[in-house]
Write an enzyme that holds these catalytic residues in place. Structure first.
Site, PDB file in Angstrom:
ATOM      1  N   ASP A  26      29.678  28.824 -14.281  1.00  0.00           N
ATOM      2  CA  ASP A  26      29.801  29.545 -12.997  1.00  0.00           C
ATOM      3  C   ASP A  26      29.796  28.544 -11.840  1.00  0.00           C
ATOM      4  O   ASP A  26      30.489  28.718 -10.836  1.00  0.00           O
ATOM      5  CB  ASP A  26      28.626  30.524 -12.846  1.00  0.00           C
ATOM      6  N   HIS A 217      21.580  38.319 -12.819  1.00  0.00           N
ATOM      7  CA  HIS A 217      22.451  37.189 -12.458  1.00  0.00           C
ATOM      8  C   HIS A 217      22.728  37.291 -10.958  1.00  0.00           C
ATOM      9  O   HIS A 217      23.559  38.093 -10.526  1.00  0.00           O
ATOM     10  CB  HIS A 217      23.738  37.326 -13.288  1.00  0.00           C
ATOM     11  N   CYS A 250      32.770  32.605  -7.576  1.00  0.00           N
ATOM     12  CA  CYS A 250      33.795  33.095  -8.504  1.00  0.00           C
ATOM     13  C   CYS A 250      35.151  32.973  -7.823  1.00  0.00           C
ATOM     14  O   CYS A 250      35.340  33.467  -6.716  1.00  0.00           O
ATOM     15  CB  CYS A 250      33.515  34.551  -8.881  1.00  0.00           C
ATOM     16  N   ASN A 259      25.228  30.419  -7.135  1.00  0.00           N
ATOM     17  CA  ASN A 259      24.198  31.207  -7.833  1.00  0.00           C
ATOM     18  C   ASN A 259      22.819  30.838  -7.291  1.00  0.00           C
ATOM     19  O   ASN A 259      22.632  29.806  -6.659  1.00  0.00           O
ATOM     20  CB  ASN A 259      24.205  30.841  -9.324  1.00  0.00           C
TER      21      ASN A 259
END
Ligand code: HMG
Ligand code: MG
Length: 310
Positions: A26, A217, A250, A259
């Site tokens: 990610d 998440h 993303c 994140n």
């Protein structure tokens, strides 16, 4: 200054948490400059060495869609034999075949709670994504692989706005029904807040999904990732995804930033006396090294504080 916070436990929280590291996947998937495969391999090895029990390594997706991860096969070969501790993302049977050829032991499917993002991220409709994943998950399970599944846009969608909790639960249950073992609920664009987290976990419980099958998440776009983690802990969740140094975003979701930083999570859990098994100094060294490779400082508050950048 000490590199660890004072430990002051609080009643009612789990004694141990599993951190699922997503930095190499990610974190890097959104980088426009291609990161050399050797650097990715070293990043992963260092994260494993820092004690992270799961390190999501890469994605077997279309190289046209995510050019940064076009070297997935080369990377997995470079890493040698890997086990369930090194999952890879797989969108379709083509991706599964590539992963099986390389002896991957754990795959992660990734679906969307919304129609628009299913189209933008997978070129599928909300229903079509299940048709795509049915043979992937069945064949992976038959081959003895562990299967995780993500649901994206659980707390809001940049095109559709609010996402009804029932819709998230329906998509999540659908993936579990296909055979996924663990469900990771993604706040892809970081708009979730604490009460929403509590309500979503409760809704899954009401639908018969045990808390130990759920992971959370969080992306930290609005600075809510740790507060949301705290809400998740209080609701009994014990698996949290995070990305070393707070890398991430993303490529198919506008406004998705990094994140939750693994260092921020480790600092927070350590202060609460919750066991996580991660060596913070080693992790910190890894993120400082990686930010040197990427040519920009980490957005993590803990990395900045401990590396003397504040
Ligand atoms: P499509 O264009 O509909 O697929 O994309 P297609 O079947 O028409 O294939 C197009 C080309 O890609 C073909 O090649 C295929 O062979 C090839 P061509 O004939 O043109 O040369 N191809 C593949 N190549 C390698 N591996 C594959 C593969 N599949 C097809 N597996 C597809 C459909 C699903 C492939 C595409 O939409 C895709 O790859 N999407 C991935 C997007 C992505 O990786 N997004 C980021 C991950 S999700 C995320 O970050 C959210 C998460 O973190 C949780 C959260 O935060 O919420 C997990
Ligand atoms: Mg994500």
């Amino acid at each position: 200054m000490s590199e660890l916070p004072a430990v002051v436990p609080e009643d009612g929280l789990p004694p141990r948490v599993t951190i699922y590291e997503v930095g190499p996947r990610d974190g890097l998937q959104n980088e426009s400059a291609i990161v050399p495969t050797e650097v990715k391999a070293e990043f992963i090895r260092r994260l494993v060495d820092a004690g992270l029990p799961f390190v999501e390594a890469t994605s077997f997706v279309s190289p046209t869609w995510v050019p940064q991860l076009a070297d997935a096969a080369e990377l997995m070969r470079m890493l040698g034999e890997t086990g369930r501790e090194m999952p890879v993302l797989v969108p379709n049977e083509r991706g599964l075949d590539r992963a099986l050829e390389l002896g991957v032991q754990c795959i992660a499917a990734f679906a969307s709670a919304t129609e628009t993002f299913a189209k933008r991220n997978l070129n599928q409709s909300l229903e079509g994504q299940f048709v795509m994943y049915e043979p992937v998950i069945r064949r992976a399970r038959d081959a003895g692989l562990a299967v995780r599944a993500y649901v994206s846009m659980c707390f809001g969608d940049p095109w559709e706005g609010r996402v009804p909790i029932e819709q998230v639960v329906a998509v999540g249950k659908g993936l579990l029904d296909l055979g996924a073992g663990q469900l990771s609920l993604g706040d892809t664009i970081g708009v979730g807040t604490a009460g929403h987290v509590t309500a979503l976990v409760r809704a899954f419980e009401d639908a018969g999904v045990a808390r130990d099958r759920l992971a959370l998440h969080f992306h930290d776009t609005y600075g809510q990732a740790l507060t949301n983690t705290y809400a998740g802990l209080r609701a009994g969740i014990t698996t949290f995804d995070a990305s070393a140094g707070g890398l991430g975003g993303c490529p198919y979701a506008k406004s998705a930033t990094g994140n939750l930083a693994t260092e921020d999570l480790v600092w927070f859990l350590t202060g609460l006396g919750i066991r996580h098994g991660v060596d913070l100094p080693k992790l910190l060294d890894t993120s400082v090294w990686m930010s040197g490779q990427l040519g920009r400082p980490s957005p993590s508050a803990v990395v900045r504080a401990l590396s003397g950048r504040v």
